[in-house]
Design a protein around this motif. Structure first.
Motif, PDB file in Angstrom:
ATOM      1  N   GLU A 285       0.856  -1.190   0.000  1.00  0.00           N
ATOM      2  CA  GLU A 285       0.000   0.000   0.000  1.00  0.00           C
ATOM      3  C   GLU A 285       0.890   1.237   0.000  1.00  0.00           C
ATOM      4  OE1 GLU A 285      -1.696   1.258   4.134  1.00  0.00           O
ATOM      5  OE2 GLU A 285      -1.743  -0.934   4.086  1.00  0.00           O
ATOM      6  N   SER A 286       0.432   2.300  -0.655  1.00  0.00           N
ATOM      7  CA  SER A 286       1.241   3.515  -0.730  1.00  0.00           C
ATOM      8  C   SER A 286       0.352   4.751  -0.763  1.00  0.00           C
ATOM      9  CB  SER A 286       2.157   3.485  -1.953  1.00  0.00           C
ATOM     10  OG  SER A 286       1.405   3.574  -3.136  1.00  0.00           O
ATOM     11  N   ARG A 287       1.006   5.870  -0.528  1.00  0.00           N
ATOM     12  CA  ARG A 287       0.332   7.169  -0.594  1.00  0.00           C
ATOM     13  C   ARG A 287       1.329   8.174  -1.151  1.00  0.00           C
ATOM     14  NH1 ARG A 287       1.511   9.418   4.973  1.00  0.00           N
ATOM     15  NH2 ARG A 287       2.837   7.821   5.873  1.00  0.00           N
ATOM     16  N   THR A 288       0.811   9.168  -1.862  1.00  0.00           N
ATOM     17  CA  THR A 288       1.639  10.214  -2.458  1.00  0.00           C
ATOM     18  C   THR A 288       1.065  11.566  -2.077  1.00  0.00           C
ATOM     19  OG1 THR A 288       2.263   8.773  -4.300  1.00  0.00           O
ATOM     20  CG2 THR A 288       2.572  11.135  -4.617  1.00  0.00           C
ATOM     21  N   THR A 289       1.944  12.469  -1.703  1.00  0.00           N
ATOM     22  CA  THR A 289       1.515  13.802  -1.273  1.00  0.00           C
ATOM     23  C   THR A 289       1.338  14.728  -2.470  1.00  0.00           C
ATOM     24  OG1 THR A 289       3.749  14.745  -1.128  1.00  0.00           O
ATOM     25  CG2 THR A 289       2.943  13.516   0.802  1.00  0.00           C
ATOM     26  N   VAL A 290       0.785  15.885  -2.205  1.00  0.00           N
ATOM     27  CA  VAL A 290       0.817  16.969  -3.173  1.00  0.00           C
ATOM     28  C   VAL A 290       2.222  17.567  -3.137  1.00  0.00           C
ATOM     29  CG1 VAL A 290      -1.645  17.451  -2.950  1.00  0.00           C
ATOM     30  CG2 VAL A 290      -0.016  18.671  -1.505  1.00  0.00           C
ATOM     31  N   GLY A 291       2.540  18.425  -4.073  1.00  0.00           N
ATOM     32  CA  GLY A 291       3.863  19.027  -4.125  1.00  0.00           C
ATOM     33  C   GLY A 291       4.032  20.184  -3.155  1.00  0.00           C
ATOM     34  N   ARG A 292       5.286  20.478  -2.860  1.00  0.00           N
ATOM     35  CA  ARG A 292       5.638  21.650  -2.045  1.00  0.00           C
ATOM     36  C   ARG A 292       6.913  22.249  -2.603  1.00  0.00           C
ATOM     37  NH1 ARG A 292       8.511  23.945   1.773  1.00  0.00           N
ATOM     38  NH2 ARG A 292       7.793  24.743   3.751  1.00  0.00           N
ATOM     39  N   THR A 293       6.865  23.547  -2.885  1.00  0.00           N
ATOM     40  CA  THR A 293       8.020  24.239  -3.459  1.00  0.00           C
ATOM     41  C   THR A 293       8.930  24.727  -2.334  1.00  0.00           C
ATOM     42  OG1 THR A 293       6.704  24.887  -5.369  1.00  0.00           O
ATOM     43  CG2 THR A 293       8.728  26.137  -4.959  1.00  0.00           C
TER      44      THR A 293
ATOM     45  N   ILE B 236      15.196  19.088   3.643  1.00  0.00           N
ATOM     46  CA  ILE B 236      14.346  18.278   2.767  1.00  0.00           C
ATOM     47  C   ILE B 236      13.803  17.072   3.530  1.00  0.00           C
ATOM     48  CG2 ILE B 236      14.215  16.995   0.587  1.00  0.00           C
ATOM     49  CD1 ILE B 236      14.569  20.168   0.480  1.00  0.00           C
ATOM     50  N   LEU B 237      14.635  16.471   4.361  1.00  0.00           N
ATOM     51  CA  LEU B 237      14.185  15.365   5.203  1.00  0.00           C
ATOM     52  C   LEU B 237      13.034  15.816   6.098  1.00  0.00           C
ATOM     53  CD1 LEU B 237      14.457  12.593   6.641  1.00  0.00           C
ATOM     54  CD2 LEU B 237      16.254  13.622   8.017  1.00  0.00           C
ATOM     55  N   SER B 238      13.195  16.939   6.771  1.00  0.00           N
ATOM     56  CA  SER B 238      12.161  17.444   7.686  1.00  0.00           C
ATOM     57  C   SER B 238      10.871  17.777   6.959  1.00  0.00           C
ATOM     58  CB  SER B 238      12.669  18.686   8.418  1.00  0.00           C
ATOM     59  OG  SER B 238      13.796  18.383   9.192  1.00  0.00           O
ATOM     60  N   VAL B 239      10.993  18.470   5.837  1.00  0.00           N
ATOM     61  CA  VAL B 239       9.797  18.842   5.076  1.00  0.00           C
ATOM     62  C   VAL B 239       9.092  17.584   4.562  1.00  0.00           C
ATOM     63  CG1 VAL B 239       8.987  19.985   2.969  1.00  0.00           C
ATOM     64  CG2 VAL B 239      10.618  21.150   4.466  1.00  0.00           C
ATOM     65  N   ALA B 240       9.854  16.634   4.041  1.00  0.00           N
ATOM     66  CA  ALA B 240       9.261  15.406   3.499  1.00  0.00           C
ATOM     67  C   ALA B 240       8.521  14.626   4.571  1.00  0.00           C
ATOM     68  CB  ALA B 240      10.343  14.541   2.853  1.00  0.00           C
ATOM     69  N   VAL B 241       9.127  14.496   5.742  1.00  0.00           N
ATOM     70  CA  VAL B 241       8.468  13.781   6.833  1.00  0.00           C
ATOM     71  C   VAL B 241       7.177  14.508   7.224  1.00  0.00           C
ATOM     72  CG1 VAL B 241       8.677  13.176   9.280  1.00  0.00           C
ATOM     73  CG2 VAL B 241      10.541  12.651   7.690  1.00  0.00           C
TER      74      VAL B 241
ATOM     75  N   ILE C  39       8.960  19.489  -4.440  1.00  0.00           N
ATOM     76  CA  ILE C  39       9.122  18.088  -4.069  1.00  0.00           C
ATOM     77  C   ILE C  39       7.768  17.442  -3.807  1.00  0.00           C
ATOM     78  CG2 ILE C  39      11.471  18.367  -3.196  1.00  0.00           C
ATOM     79  CD1 ILE C  39      10.278  18.302  -0.337  1.00  0.00           C
ATOM     80  N   THR C  40       7.721  16.148  -4.085  1.00  0.00           N
ATOM     81  CA  THR C  40       6.563  15.305  -3.816  1.00  0.00           C
ATOM     82  C   THR C  40       7.083  14.062  -3.102  1.00  0.00           C
ATOM     83  OG1 THR C  40       5.516  16.107  -5.830  1.00  0.00           O
ATOM     84  CG2 THR C  40       4.612  14.090  -4.877  1.00  0.00           C
ATOM     85  N   VAL C  41       6.289  13.525  -2.194  1.00  0.00           N
ATOM     86  CA  VAL C  41       6.723  12.384  -1.393  1.00  0.00           C
ATOM     87  C   VAL C  41       5.786  11.206  -1.610  1.00  0.00           C
ATOM     88  CG1 VAL C  41       7.300  11.594   0.931  1.00  0.00           C
ATOM     89  CG2 VAL C  41       7.559  14.017   0.348  1.00  0.00           C
ATOM     90  N   THR C  42       6.385  10.034  -1.825  1.00  0.00           N
ATOM     91  CA  THR C  42       5.629   8.784  -1.882  1.00  0.00           C
ATOM     92  C   THR C  42       6.125   7.899  -0.750  1.00  0.00           C
ATOM     93  OG1 THR C  42       5.315   8.938  -4.272  1.00  0.00           O
ATOM     94  CG2 THR C  42       5.055   6.752  -3.278  1.00  0.00           C
ATOM     95  N   ALA C  43       5.192   7.339  -0.007  1.00  0.00           N
ATOM     96  CA  ALA C  43       5.512   6.441   1.097  1.00  0.00           C
ATOM     97  C   ALA C  43       4.792   5.123   0.864  1.00  0.00           C
ATOM     98  CB  ALA C  43       5.082   7.064   2.419  1.00  0.00           C
ATOM     99  N   ALA C  44       5.561   4.028   0.863  1.00  0.00           N
ATOM    100  CA  ALA C  44       4.995   2.707   0.586  1.00  0.00           C
ATOM    101  C   ALA C  44       5.396   1.726   1.672  1.00  0.00           C
ATOM    102  CB  ALA C  44       5.481   2.204  -0.771  1.00  0.00           C
ATOM    103  N   ILE C  45       4.440   0.926   2.116  1.00  0.00           N
ATOM    104  CA  ILE C  45       4.726  -0.102   3.109  1.00  0.00           C
ATOM    105  C   ILE C  45       5.493  -1.228   2.413  1.00  0.00           C
ATOM    106  CG2 ILE C  45       3.751  -1.722   4.794  1.00  0.00           C
ATOM    107  CD1 ILE C  45       3.247   1.314   5.402  1.00  0.00           C
ATOM    108  N   THR C  46       6.706  -1.491   2.914  1.00  0.00           N
ATOM    109  CA  THR C  46       7.563  -2.498   2.286  1.00  0.00           C
ATOM    110  C   THR C  46       7.830  -3.706   3.167  1.00  0.00           C
ATOM    111  OG1 THR C  46       9.538  -1.326   3.033  1.00  0.00           O
ATOM    112  CG2 THR C  46       8.722  -0.810   0.806  1.00  0.00           C
ATOM    113  N   GLY C  47       7.456  -3.626   4.431  1.00  0.00           N
ATOM    114  CA  GLY C  47       7.705  -4.768   5.304  1.00  0.00           C
ATOM    115  C   GLY C  47       7.063  -4.590   6.667  1.00  0.00           C
ATOM    116  N   LYS C  48       6.972  -5.721   7.360  1.00  0.00           N
ATOM    117  CA  LYS C  48       6.464  -5.747   8.730  1.00  0.00           C
ATOM    118  C   LYS C  48       7.304  -6.758   9.493  1.00  0.00           C
ATOM    119  CE  LYS C  48       1.937  -6.199   9.022  1.00  0.00           C
ATOM    120  NZ  LYS C  48       0.523  -6.540   8.733  1.00  0.00           N
TER     121      LYS C  48
ATOM    122  N   THR D 155      10.775  13.062  -4.661  1.00  0.00           N
ATOM    123  CA  THR D 155      11.150  13.405  -6.031  1.00  0.00           C
ATOM    124  C   THR D 155      10.947  14.896  -6.261  1.00  0.00           C
ATOM    125  OG1 THR D 155       8.933  12.855  -6.823  1.00  0.00           O
ATOM    126  CG2 THR D 155      10.598  11.123  -6.974  1.00  0.00           C
ATOM    127  N   ASN D 156      11.672  15.409  -7.255  1.00  0.00           N
ATOM    128  CA  ASN D 156      11.486  16.808  -7.645  1.00  0.00           C
ATOM    129  C   ASN D 156      10.507  16.890  -8.811  1.00  0.00           C
ATOM    130  OD1 ASN D 156      12.976  16.168  -9.972  1.00  0.00           O
ATOM    131  ND2 ASN D 156      14.865  17.065  -9.195  1.00  0.00           N
TER     132      ASN D 156
END
Length: 151
Positions: free
Chosen positions: A15-23, A64-69, A100-109, A129-130
């Motif tokens: 499962e995944s989710r993608t955010t809107v962009g942020r300049t 970028i790490l802080s904004v993405a999170v 930037i836009t962020v995609t977060a996907a569940i890859t493991g448990k 991603t940019n």
């Protein structure tokens, strides 16, 4: 933002989710420099950076790490907490004006080692991603999540 209770067993790998962009703006960079004390010329000195291979100022990787999170922070799950971040990599520079836009996907448990009956870890691959669809940052976000336990 709302409170949405979700147990370990309810997370699905894939499962995944993608955010809107942020300049990213010059103000973002200046504020981050002030908050962290990182006044390195790569971030703040436009004249000097014009003489460097990048040709322009670069946003702090930690910005970028802080904004993405923050961009991935959505509903509050009282059954989960952030356990931390692994494998953080700054792949490409982010410049003033990049979106930037962020995609977060569940890859493991996985089970919690000390309390496998009551807690588990959800592994979420975060990719930033940019506007040119170039990956600029990747990391693994670990969540510590309550299990429902025996019925």
């Amino acid at each position: 933002m709302k409170v949405a209770e979700r147990w370990f067993e309810e997370y699905e790998i894939g499962e995944s989710r993608t955010t809107v962009g942020r300049t990213i703006t010059e103000t973002d960079i200046v504020l981050h420099a002030g908050q962290t004390g990182d006044f390195f010329p790569h971030h703040l000195d436009a004249e000097w950076m014009a003489t460097q291979p990048a040709g322009q100022r670069i946003a702090h990787g930690t910005l970028i790490l802080s904004v993405a999170v923050g961009m991935t922070a959505g509903d509050i799950n009282p059954r989960s907490m952030s356990y931390g971040y692994d494998k953080i990599r700054f792949i490409k520079p982010v410049f003033i004006g990049d979106t930037i836009t962020v995609t977060a996907a569940i890859t493991g448990k996985s089970d919690h080692k000390r309390t496998p009956q009551t807690h588990g870890y959800v592994h979420e691959q975060v990719s930033v991603t940019n506007q040119r669809a170039e990956t600029v940052l990747v990391l693994t976000h670990l969540y510590l999540v309550d299990k429902r336990g025996p019925a």
